[in-house]
Design an enzyme around this catalytic site. Sequence first.
Site, PDB file in Angstrom:
ATOM      1  CG  HIS A  76      -4.009  -1.541  -1.515  1.00 53.68           C
ATOM      2  ND1 HIS A  76      -5.166  -2.209  -1.873  1.00 53.68           N
ATOM      3  CD2 HIS A  76      -4.352  -0.755  -0.462  1.00 53.68           C
ATOM      4  CE1 HIS A  76      -6.155  -1.850  -1.070  1.00 53.68           C
ATOM      5  NE2 HIS A  76      -5.689  -0.960  -0.201  1.00 53.68           N
ATOM      6  CG  MET A  85     -11.288   3.579   2.479  1.00 52.44           C
ATOM      7  SD  MET A  85      -9.702   3.446   3.325  1.00 52.44           S
ATOM      8  CE  MET A  85      -8.614   3.490   1.911  1.00 52.44           C
ATOM      9  CG  MET A  98      -8.161   7.314   2.918  1.00 53.45           C
ATOM     10  SD  MET A  98      -7.117   7.325   4.393  1.00 53.45           S
ATOM     11  CE  MET A  98      -6.527   5.646   4.381  1.00 53.45           C
ATOM     12  CG  MET A 138     -11.897  -2.613   5.376  1.00 53.79           C
ATOM     13  SD  MET A 138     -10.449  -2.207   4.378  1.00 53.79           S
ATOM     14  CE  MET A 138      -9.379  -1.418   5.587  1.00 53.79           C
ATOM     15  CG  ASP A 167      -5.194   2.479   0.971  1.00 56.41           C
ATOM     16  OD1 ASP A 167      -6.158   1.699   0.859  1.00 56.41           O
ATOM     17  OD2 ASP A 167      -4.071   2.114   1.359  1.00 56.41           O
ATOM     18  CB  SER A 195      -0.900   0.003   1.244  1.00 51.05           C
ATOM     19  OG  SER A 195      -1.492   1.282   1.364  1.00 51.05           O
ATOM     20  CG  ASP A 197      -6.537  -2.762   3.119  1.00 52.16           C
ATOM     21  OD1 ASP A 197      -5.407  -2.521   3.604  1.00 52.16           O
ATOM     22  OD2 ASP A 197      -7.184  -1.937   2.449  1.00 52.16           O
ATOM     23  CG  HIS A 243      -9.444   0.434  -0.283  1.00 46.54           C
ATOM     24  ND1 HIS A 243      -8.835   0.151   0.928  1.00 46.54           N
ATOM     25  CD2 HIS A 243     -10.778   0.474  -0.025  1.00 46.54           C
ATOM     26  CE1 HIS A 243      -9.751   0.028   1.866  1.00 46.54           C
ATOM     27  NE2 HIS A 243     -10.939   0.232   1.324  1.00 46.54           N
TER      28      HIS A 243
HETATM   29  C1  DX5 Z   1      -6.406   1.513   5.723  1.00 41.10           C
HETATM   30  C2  DX5 Z   1      -6.014   1.253   4.286  1.00 41.10           C
HETATM   31  C3  DX5 Z   1      -4.918   0.278   4.140  1.00 41.10           C
HETATM   32  C4  DX5 Z   1      -3.631   0.705   4.761  1.00 41.10           C
HETATM   33  C5  DX5 Z   1      -3.001  -0.516   5.332  1.00 41.10           C
HETATM   34  O1  DX5 Z   1      -7.518   2.306   5.763  1.00 41.10           O
HETATM   35  O2  DX5 Z   1      -7.103   0.775   3.531  1.00 41.10           O
HETATM   36  O3  DX5 Z   1      -4.719  -0.128   2.806  1.00 41.10           O
HETATM   37  O4  DX5 Z   1      -2.739   1.308   3.865  1.00 41.10           O
HETATM   38  O5  DX5 Z   1      -1.913  -0.118   6.052  1.00 41.10           O
HETATM   39  P1  DX5 Z   1      -1.180  -1.084   7.065  1.00 41.10           P
HETATM   40  O6  DX5 Z   1      -0.682  -2.262   6.278  1.00 41.10           O
HETATM   41  O7  DX5 Z   1      -0.083  -0.210   7.573  1.00 41.10           O
HETATM   42  O8  DX5 Z   1      -2.157  -1.470   8.129  1.00 41.10           O
HETATM   43 ZN    ZN Z   2      -6.644  -0.156   1.490  1.00 41.63          ZN
END
Ligand code: DX5
Ligand code: ZN
Length: 227
Positions: free
Chosen positions: A46, A81, A50, A150, A48, A21, A188, A79
Site C-alpha cells: 500500500h 490523496m 500525499m 478511510m 500513500d 503501508s 485504511d 492511494h
Molecule cells: C492515511 C493513509 C494510510 C496510513 C495508515 O492517510 O492513507 O494508508 O498509512 O497508517 P496506519 O495504519 O498507521 O493508520
Molecule cells: Zn492509504
Amino acid sequence: MEGPFPFRYFRASMPHILAPSLLSADFAELGKAVELIESSGAGWHHIDVMDGVFVPNISFGLPVIKSIRKHAKKPFDVHLMIVRPDQYINAFRDAGADHLTVHYEACSHLHRSIQAIRGAGMKAGVAINPHTRVDLLEDVLADIDIVCLMSVNPGFGGQTFIERTYSRIEALKVLRAKTGSKALIEIDGGVSQENAKRLSETGADVLVAGNSVFGAVDPGVAIQALL
Ligand code: DX5
Ligand code: ZN
C-alpha cells in the site's frame, strides 16, 4: 512454539488480504521494507501519495514508486490523496501502480476518473473519508474494483481507528449486493492486532496497516499477527 512467530497460535485464519503501508517504513530503508513485504504473507504493497493540498501532509511521489517497483512483484496499491488526480493517471501506471485509488472528495468527475484508470490498464479504487456517506457510491460501485473506506482522517499514519467503520462496512456490503458490484472493501487507518479479526469478520476484504507493521519491534512478526 513452532516457527519464529510468537503470535502464530493466536492467529485466526482470516480471509483478507493484508496491505502494509510503506508510509510508516523507514524511508532510508525503503527497499528493505518492500523486500520484507515480498517475502511475507502480505498480499499488496500500500503506497500513500500525499500532496499537502488535499491532505495536510506530503509523502512521496512518482520517482520513489518507480524506484521501488524494481524490488517488487506483488501488486502496488497506490492511494492518491491529491487534488486533480486525473492529470497523473498514466504517470502512476508508468511508475508501476497496479491499483490506483482516488478520493471521492477530490474528483468532480469521478466516473470519468474511474474510466480513465481502467482504460490505463489498472484496477480502479475510490476512497471515501470518514464523513462521506457510503451510499454516495451507489452509482459507481459496479464500475470499481476497490472501495477504500478511510477509518481515520487521511494524512498521517499512526492515528486512532474510528469505530463507526464497522457499521460503514455493513452498509457497504448491502450496497454492493444491491448494485451487483464485485468491489473489494479495503479498510485504511488504525488497523491493528486489536481490530483486524473483527474487521475481517465484518466484511473487510483488504486491511491496510502502517504503524502496526512498521512501528513494531519486528515488522515480520507483526505482519504474521495481522494475517
Ligand atoms: C492515511 C493513509 C494510510 C496510513 C495508515 O492517510 O492513507 O494508508 O498509512 O497508517 P496506519 O495504519 O498507521 O493508520
Ligand atoms: Zn492509504
